[in-house]
Every structure is written in structure tokens, then in C-alpha cells.
Design an enzyme around this catalytic site. Sequence first.
Site, mmCIF file in Angstrom:
data_model
loop_
_atom_site.group_PDB
_atom_site.id
_atom_site.type_symbol
_atom_site.label_atom_id
_atom_site.label_comp_id
_atom_site.label_asym_id
_atom_site.label_seq_id
_atom_site.Cartn_x
_atom_site.Cartn_y
_atom_site.Cartn_z
ATOM 1 N N ASP A 65 0.728 -4.576 8.185
ATOM 2 C CA ASP A 65 0.917 -5.887 7.562
ATOM 3 C C ASP A 65 -0.163 -6.896 7.944
ATOM 4 O OD1 ASP A 65 3.279 -4.989 6.307
ATOM 5 O OD2 ASP A 65 4.462 -5.469 8.093
ATOM 6 N N ARG A 66 -1.310 -6.382 8.313
ATOM 7 C CA ARG A 66 -2.458 -7.220 8.683
ATOM 8 C C ARG A 66 -2.203 -8.074 9.923
ATOM 9 N NH1 ARG A 66 -4.230 -3.584 5.653
ATOM 10 N NH2 ARG A 66 -6.021 -4.020 4.321
ATOM 11 N N MET A 67 -1.229 -7.683 10.739
ATOM 12 C CA MET A 67 -0.976 -8.377 11.998
ATOM 13 C C MET A 67 -1.743 -7.647 13.104
ATOM 14 S SD MET A 67 0.822 -11.001 11.361
ATOM 15 C CE MET A 67 1.526 -11.487 12.938
#
Length: 223
Positions: free
Chosen positions: A201-203
Site C-alpha cells: 500500500d505504498r507505506m
Amino acid sequence: MADGPDVADITLELPSMRVSYETGALSEAELADTWHEQLQLWLDEAKRAGLAEPNAMVLATAGADGMPSSRTVLAKGLDARGLVFFTNYTSAKSHDLMAARYASATFPWYGLHRQATVRGTVEKVSAAETAAYWAKRPRGSQLGAWASPQSIVVSGRPALEAALANVERRFADAETVPVPPHWGGWRIQPEVVEFWQGRRDRMHDRLRFKLTRDGWKVERLGP
């Protein structure tokens, strides 16, 4: 001849090109004690993973006019003093480094969903360090360093081939090829070294070593 794909269709695919990064994580507790030990660790893991050219890094420089440039070079030295690569001192990158005295280099380990970036001042390595590395280069690479007018406009491939042939004749009877006076190493002396691990999730995990008056400190950055 069949028509190729429509350019508009190719362009429209770009927004949908996406990879979910779920291969790993990076915590403060996992970091090595020093930036160079951590970088060596990730280099070793990239090599064991079978990634092509694990020591390849994208070197970014800027000239006196502020115009940026980037290109891929190979890291050939790593210790507490910094990160070393070798090149022609008359090349465009060397002119940039002599003008700005600053550089950034990024290792893009796509297969591991990782990258590491080293940023800091630069210095030329000693003649002894250059000679030690030069002796390990294949003879063909040594001859190429003598023959190539790096970053200079040439009339065509035949001119390069002729230059190489001339150098081959020049050193035909030489047991060893000497280091060209215009060739040597640069060392990036880090002020900031960031380790980036892709996450779901692009974290992403972004941890960096930053040089301060009190020494190196580790910071976590937002993804």
C-alpha cells in the site's frame, strides 16, 4: 508491414502499471551499527539473490550551471570513508564533480523492492588506490580507458575502433598497461545514506543515517 500499437494506447497503460511490494520490511532494530555495514549487507543480499550488476548505481551530478545529469556506474570500493567508483577525469561527470564537489548515488535493487541512496561531498582517491584497482581490471578494459575520449563527440564507431587499435599497438609489447594520467577514482563521502524498503500500500520503510555534529543518527522518514 503490420501497424504497431497506438501511441495513445501505450501511454494510457502507464497509470495502471503497478507492483505491490510485499517482499520485506525494515525496522530500526534490524539496521547495522553503521551505514557502510548496512550497505554492504544489502549489496551481499542483492548478489545472493542473483540480481544483475548488484553494485550498479545511478550517479547524479550537477554542473556549475546547475544542470543535473545522471548515469549508471559501478561501485568499486566501500568502507567507513565512503563509496568509490572509477572513471575518466576528463568526462562530463568528472567536470561536474570538480565544479560542485557533491554527488548522489542510488542502488536500484528492483528485484528486492529496495534501494539505497548515498549523498555527500566528493574527493579523488589516492594514486595508490587507483593503481590497486587498475591492476585488477581486465587488459581489454585497461586499453579501452586509454582509447576512449569519454563524453567527447566522435565522428563515428570507426573512429573509436581505430583509437583502440592504436592503443593495442602501442602496448602490444608491454606486460602491464599503465594507469592513464586522466583516469582514476572518486569517493563519495556520505552526509546522508537512506535505505528504502518497499511495503504494501505504498507505506514504505525509509530509514536514513544522517551525519550531525554529534556523529551519525538514524531517522525514519515518511513514505
